[in-house]
Design a protein around this motif. Structure first.
Motif: not given
Length: 211
Positions: A95-96, A100-101, A157-160
């Motif tokens: 979700t960005g 939270a995810d 994906s959070a690193q990116e």
């Protein structure tokens, strides 16, 4: 005068019923008597099928139990809405908001671990995996690693996106919140709650934040 002959039984449906009965019997027995005392003969008797039916589909009781447990996990995921339409592979939502995810997924994990239908066979297989190295390795490879890979994918994906420091190994990082939960659950070192896993995420992400 024509006679209405009954349709022949659907072998596919019959096989699925037998498979489901075997899954249920295997899970029930490993909970009731433990892994060492669970036998192919016992599973067959409990499921109401011939022993050869089981051997036709699985080479050993370990294969039966691991597949039965994997099926149980998939049922739990469907119940929790963690399987997309068409049975596609579940992924942790992006979700960005990484915190939270992760909290959402860990809360669902807590609910699963506290469900008696899932907890009892989980403990039985996990306990046996500690003393039975082959079973333990298969348990990890077939059941745990696919789930852990979901965290790896989400952390990458959070690193990116710049939410996690570059250079951090996601496979090690996920252990900051997954391993404490597993230890607390296995060793009864404290209650497992949504509040506990939320705190694990907060502590872990503070340490992972960009500097």
């Amino acid at each position: 005068m024509a006679t209405n002959n009954p349709a022949p039984p659907d072998s596919t449906r019959r096989s699925e019923r037998s498979r489901r009965a075997i899954y249920d019997a295997a899970i029930a027995l490993v909970v009731e008597v433990g892994y060492p005392k669970t036998t192919i003969e016992g599973i067959a008797a409990r499921a109401g099928v011939g022993k050869q039916t089981i051997y036709r589909w699985w080479p050993s009781k370990a294969d039966v139990l691991l597949e039965a447990f994997l099926d149980l996990s998939e049922q739990a995921a469907r119940t929790a809405g963690q399987e997309s339409e068409g049975g596609e592979r579940y992924v942790i939502p992006d979700t960005g908001d990484l915190a939270a995810d992760l909290k959402l997924v860990l809360r669902a994990t807590v609910d699963e671990l506290r469900d008696p239908a899932f907890e009892a066979p989980s403990r039985a297989l996990a306990a046996e995996g500690v003393v039975n190295e082959e079973l333990g390795r298969r348990f990890v490879a077939q059941l745990l690693e696919p789930s852990l890979q979901l965290y790896v994918d989400r952390l990458r994906s959070a690193q990116e996106a710049g939410e996690v420091r570059a250079g951090i190994d996601p496979r090690i990082a996920l252990e900051l919140f997954v391993s404490p939960l597993a230890q607390r659950w296995l060793q009864y070192t404290g209650p497992i709650t949504h509040e506990y896993t939320d705190t694990l995420v907060d502590y872990a992400l503070y340490g992972l934040a960009p500097r």
